[in-house]
Write an enzyme that holds these catalytic residues in place. Sequence first.
Site, PDB file in Angstrom:
ATOM      1  N   TRP A  31       0.882   2.746   0.250  1.00  0.00           N
ATOM      2  CA  TRP A  31       2.254   2.935   0.706  1.00  0.00           C
ATOM      3  C   TRP A  31       2.559   2.196   1.998  1.00  0.00           C
ATOM      4  O   TRP A  31       3.719   1.956   2.309  1.00  0.00           O
ATOM      5  CB  TRP A  31       2.531   4.423   0.889  1.00  0.00           C
ATOM      6  CG  TRP A  31       3.040   5.069  -0.354  1.00  0.00           C
ATOM      7  CD1 TRP A  31       2.463   5.033  -1.594  1.00  0.00           C
ATOM      8  CD2 TRP A  31       4.242   5.839  -0.480  1.00  0.00           C
ATOM      9  NE1 TRP A  31       3.224   5.745  -2.475  1.00  0.00           N
ATOM     10  CE2 TRP A  31       4.325   6.266  -1.822  1.00  0.00           C
ATOM     11  CE3 TRP A  31       5.224   6.230   0.407  1.00  0.00           C
ATOM     12  CZ2 TRP A  31       5.377   7.048  -2.289  1.00  0.00           C
ATOM     13  CZ3 TRP A  31       6.265   7.019  -0.058  1.00  0.00           C
ATOM     14  CH2 TRP A  31       6.343   7.410  -1.397  1.00  0.00           C
ATOM     15  N   TYR A  43      -3.481  -1.564  -3.407  1.00  0.00           N
ATOM     16  CA  TYR A  43      -2.457  -0.527  -3.567  1.00  0.00           C
ATOM     17  C   TYR A  43      -2.296   0.299  -2.291  1.00  0.00           C
ATOM     18  O   TYR A  43      -3.281   0.574  -1.605  1.00  0.00           O
ATOM     19  CB  TYR A  43      -2.868   0.413  -4.706  1.00  0.00           C
ATOM     20  CG  TYR A  43      -1.877   1.532  -4.931  1.00  0.00           C
ATOM     21  CD1 TYR A  43      -0.739   1.306  -5.688  1.00  0.00           C
ATOM     22  CD2 TYR A  43      -2.069   2.780  -4.369  1.00  0.00           C
ATOM     23  CE1 TYR A  43       0.182   2.316  -5.881  1.00  0.00           C
ATOM     24  CE2 TYR A  43      -1.153   3.796  -4.561  1.00  0.00           C
ATOM     25  CZ  TYR A  43      -0.026   3.557  -5.322  1.00  0.00           C
ATOM     26  OH  TYR A  43       0.893   4.556  -5.504  1.00  0.00           O
TER      27      TYR A  43
HETATM   28  P1  PGD Z   1      -1.758   6.257   2.330  1.00  0.00           P
HETATM   29  O1  PGD Z   1      -2.456   7.309   3.078  1.00  0.00           O
HETATM   30  O2  PGD Z   1      -0.266   6.272   2.339  1.00  0.00           O
HETATM   31  O3  PGD Z   1      -2.277   6.413   0.841  1.00  0.00           O
HETATM   32  O4  PGD Z   1      -2.481   6.382  -1.607  1.00  0.00           O
HETATM   33  P2  PGD Z   1      -2.203   5.387  -0.380  1.00  0.00           P
HETATM   34  O5  PGD Z   1      -3.353   4.451  -0.277  1.00  0.00           O
HETATM   35  O6  PGD Z   1      -0.835   4.811  -0.462  1.00  0.00           O
HETATM   36  O7  PGD Z   1      -2.331   4.836   2.763  1.00  0.00           O
HETATM   37  C1  PGD Z   1      -1.568   3.891   3.416  1.00  0.00           C
HETATM   38  C2  PGD Z   1      -2.438   3.195   4.439  1.00  0.00           C
HETATM   39  O8  PGD Z   1      -1.680   2.129   4.996  1.00  0.00           O
HETATM   40  C3  PGD Z   1      -2.855   4.079   5.595  1.00  0.00           C
HETATM   41  O9  PGD Z   1      -4.236   3.967   5.828  1.00  0.00           O
HETATM   42  C4  PGD Z   1      -2.066   3.522   6.794  1.00  0.00           C
HETATM   43  O10 PGD Z   1      -2.733   3.671   8.013  1.00  0.00           O
HETATM   44  C5  PGD Z   1      -1.921   2.064   6.403  1.00  0.00           C
HETATM   45  N1  PGD Z   1      -0.786   1.372   7.004  1.00  0.00           N
HETATM   46  C6  PGD Z   1       0.423   1.880   7.333  1.00  0.00           C
HETATM   47  N2  PGD Z   1       1.216   0.911   7.824  1.00  0.00           N
HETATM   48  C7  PGD Z   1       0.504  -0.242   7.805  1.00  0.00           C
HETATM   49  C8  PGD Z   1       0.813  -1.593   8.160  1.00  0.00           C
HETATM   50  O11 PGD Z   1       1.902  -1.934   8.594  1.00  0.00           O
HETATM   51  N3  PGD Z   1      -0.157  -2.518   7.967  1.00  0.00           N
HETATM   52  C9  PGD Z   1      -1.386  -2.189   7.471  1.00  0.00           C
HETATM   53  N4  PGD Z   1      -2.254  -3.173   7.313  1.00  0.00           N
HETATM   54  N5  PGD Z   1      -1.695  -0.908   7.125  1.00  0.00           N
HETATM   55  C10 PGD Z   1      -0.761   0.049   7.278  1.00  0.00           C
HETATM   56  C11 PGD Z   1      -1.544   7.297  -2.034  1.00  0.00           C
HETATM   57  C12 PGD Z   1      -1.845   7.659  -3.491  1.00  0.00           C
HETATM   58  O12 PGD Z   1      -2.888   8.649  -3.546  1.00  0.00           O
HETATM   59  C13 PGD Z   1      -0.678   8.162  -4.230  1.00  0.00           C
HETATM   60  S1  PGD Z   1       0.822   7.327  -4.036  1.00  0.00           S
HETATM   61  C14 PGD Z   1      -0.757   9.163  -5.121  1.00  0.00           C
HETATM   62  S2  PGD Z   1       0.655   9.767  -5.869  1.00  0.00           S
HETATM   63  C15 PGD Z   1      -2.028   9.729  -5.560  1.00  0.00           C
HETATM   64  N6  PGD Z   1      -2.032  11.146  -5.478  1.00  0.00           N
HETATM   65  C16 PGD Z   1      -3.186  11.809  -5.654  1.00  0.00           C
HETATM   66  C17 PGD Z   1      -3.255  13.161  -6.151  1.00  0.00           C
HETATM   67  O13 PGD Z   1      -2.259  13.806  -6.455  1.00  0.00           O
HETATM   68  N7  PGD Z   1      -4.481  13.712  -6.265  1.00  0.00           N
HETATM   69  C18 PGD Z   1      -5.607  13.055  -5.986  1.00  0.00           C
HETATM   70  N8  PGD Z   1      -6.783  13.669  -6.119  1.00  0.00           N
HETATM   71  N9  PGD Z   1      -5.556  11.795  -5.519  1.00  0.00           N
HETATM   72  C19 PGD Z   1      -4.404  11.144  -5.355  1.00  0.00           C
HETATM   73  N10 PGD Z   1      -4.396   9.849  -4.899  1.00  0.00           N
HETATM   74  C20 PGD Z   1      -3.205   9.027  -4.886  1.00  0.00           C
END
Ligand code: PGD
Length: 762
Positions: free
Chosen positions: A112, A110
Amino acid sequence: MDDIRLPHSSHWGAFSVTRQGDAITVTPHPGDPDPNPLLQNFPAALRHRARIARPMVRRGWLANGPGPSDRRGRDEFVAMDWDEVLDRLAAELKRVRDAHGPEGIFGGSYGWASAGRFHHAQSQIHRFLNSSLGGYVRSVNSYSAGASAVILPHILGPFEAVTRQTVTWDQIVAHTEIVIAFGGMALKNSMVAGGGISRHTERGAMSAAALRGCAFINVSPLREDLPEEAKAEWVAPIPGTDTALMLGLVNTLVREDLHDRAFLDRFCAGWEVFEDYLFGRGDGIDKSAAWASGITGLPAEQILSIARRLAGKRALVTMAHALQRAEHGEQPVWMAAVLAACLGQIGLPGGGYSYALGALAHYGKVANAVPSAGLAQGVNPVKAFIPVARISDMLLNPGQPFEYNGQRLTYPEIHLVYWAGGNPFHHHQDINRLRRAFAKVDTIVVHDFAWTGTARHADIVLPATMSLEREDIGSAGNDPLMIAMHKVAEPFGQARDDYAIFSGLAARLGTAGKFTEGRSAREWLVHLYEHTRTSLAHRGFEAPDFDTFWARGELTLPSGPDDGGIIGAFRRDPDGHPLPTPSGKIEITSATIASFNYDDCPGHPTWLSETDVPTAAWPLYLIANQPATRLHSQLDFGGHSVEAKHRGREVMAIHPRDARTRNIEDGDIVRLRNARGACLAAARVTDRIRPGVVQLPTGAWYDPDDPTSDAPLCVHGNPNVLTRDVGTSRLAQGCTGQHTVVEVELFIGNLPPIRAFDPPAG
Ligand code: PGD
């Protein structure tokens, strides 16, 4: 010096880049009325020391081979060249597949990742696992909307159809008289949209509606959950009690005959059963405003007054995703629909229920008339899946049963975890438990462009490019601009595109043809663009050829109608356009859900308290919400994110009353702790939060003071060391990370250094 402006796009806005050597300047798209400051995380991030420069392999995995290990997150890494690491990884993938079948590989992965239709990391990894290994164990639903994605189809209709495409901001500006926003609609959330957003219009829309006389009510423990422009009344209940508040409102509406009985009769099913509950005919508890007052901490008079003001107007009920990211999160989603039904405005322009309006920039916008093409993921023959937030449960309990949406399922036995484009050591709850879960499998593979907590807990770490280092097409379903995302910099170190990495593995597994279909990355962009162009032509719209699109930098796609989607059609003609629910109506009581016999999600909306409520030891609620200075954990090391920290730590809001009793002053470093873990943060003392509640956003990278400890202190401020790893209910098993309970105390002693952005040892 190169002063050509190269167009690009991100989940948080469209922009252009100019370069000077390795330095870049980022300029928001000229058409964006309210650009997102998150764009300013890019310049410092591009060549930051937190980037991964080379493929790296954990020393213990190399020495001992694959197998469970609690050395993950504690070991050194060894650099390896690409050919050798891909040879070893291909052999390991083959070993696991041959020994355990594709059911032994978790590819739910999972996250973004980055904007872009082709280099979308999730699409890439799923396509690779399907084409080259015969599938994988997947995850369903999202951390964003874990509960609502499951309950909305039971009560209203498919998630996308009843969220994104009903009430638009244009309708609100023109028609709405009162908005009650449970959880508010904070601009930090609507500044972001998966896939990209070219125009940020929410601030302007709220301002215009308020100027016309539309009243906004922000129901949230946090005042900043609605912007100043909305001129909102602030109503601050105890966290997790919104369902009780909504019951008190509906009870008042019905008792005072202010509800729309004709609407309930014509458009809803199951009111009578619910009414018995509302008035306590079975349980002896009348869910009155006075009753709701005792639970929510709001004066009964205030609840009565809100109910009376909502009645008889073009009223809109909205609910933030955050409310359902908590134990029993299904209940407020359902109860808000019942409140809106009682007000009788569902399906009218600017009225009714707009679940998650303001949660992302795509909500409240009309959909494009033609969707843009993305990379096909192929077919996954593996049946086993988990609700996404059950990852630790799955790894810790192979073979054990669990319940989900009326089904009794079994956790598969996972031997290899493959992650690309997500950061579970940011997004998952109870990180100490996640560390124990990650210790269980044979091999963990991570692609990322930076040394996230997840990369540090992997065995094989492959450096991916950032989107700025490759070409792509930026497009999202509710944004009319398709952006030609030009490459603005060479890859950092030895970083490769996810596509190149998977192509290399597919070649070693003998499946290159299936995975690549013989196309280079550029040829894929042309292929996807031409696909969209043909779909446009079928609908009578003309688009230029790829080269012209690429040179122009963008293409405006036609928009669909602003007609309220399936909810609007149902209101206009309930017999001709019934809702896709069992009754064809809004299900106030659901026979399907009732048949599951879940005490944590009964057959109609019900007040169910969270079990994690303040105690003498943990007297404060913690709201762990989305950050304002980065998207989730992405680019936490970028300039805008780092500047907002204090003494290097994430900032926690605390009410002056709670700060005073703990001798905490504004700017002090504090320790938050509970039974699961502890972290540091910098205190911001503010009266813009309800007393008894503290707020620490997610996204500060996990930074254990002593990685060898089983329960280290996160010195940086990651609240997921504190949150509980339990599902919302047996219905949805969604993420409950939004709330927990903690104690906060002044941190005395030498401040530990922040090492989250330094590459790990080796
Ligand atoms: P991001 O930080 O967006 O978080 O969780 P998610 O795992 O989506 O992680 C994306 C990762 O992808 C980053 O490490 C980035 O460096 C990497 N990345 C970006 N582009 C690329 C690429 O092209 N290739 C590769 N291989 N990697 C790439 C988000 C999630 O967290 C979400 S959506 C929600 S809504 C939740 N919200 C909460 C919350 O409200 N409260 C708590 N306590 N916890 C939550 N967690 C959840």
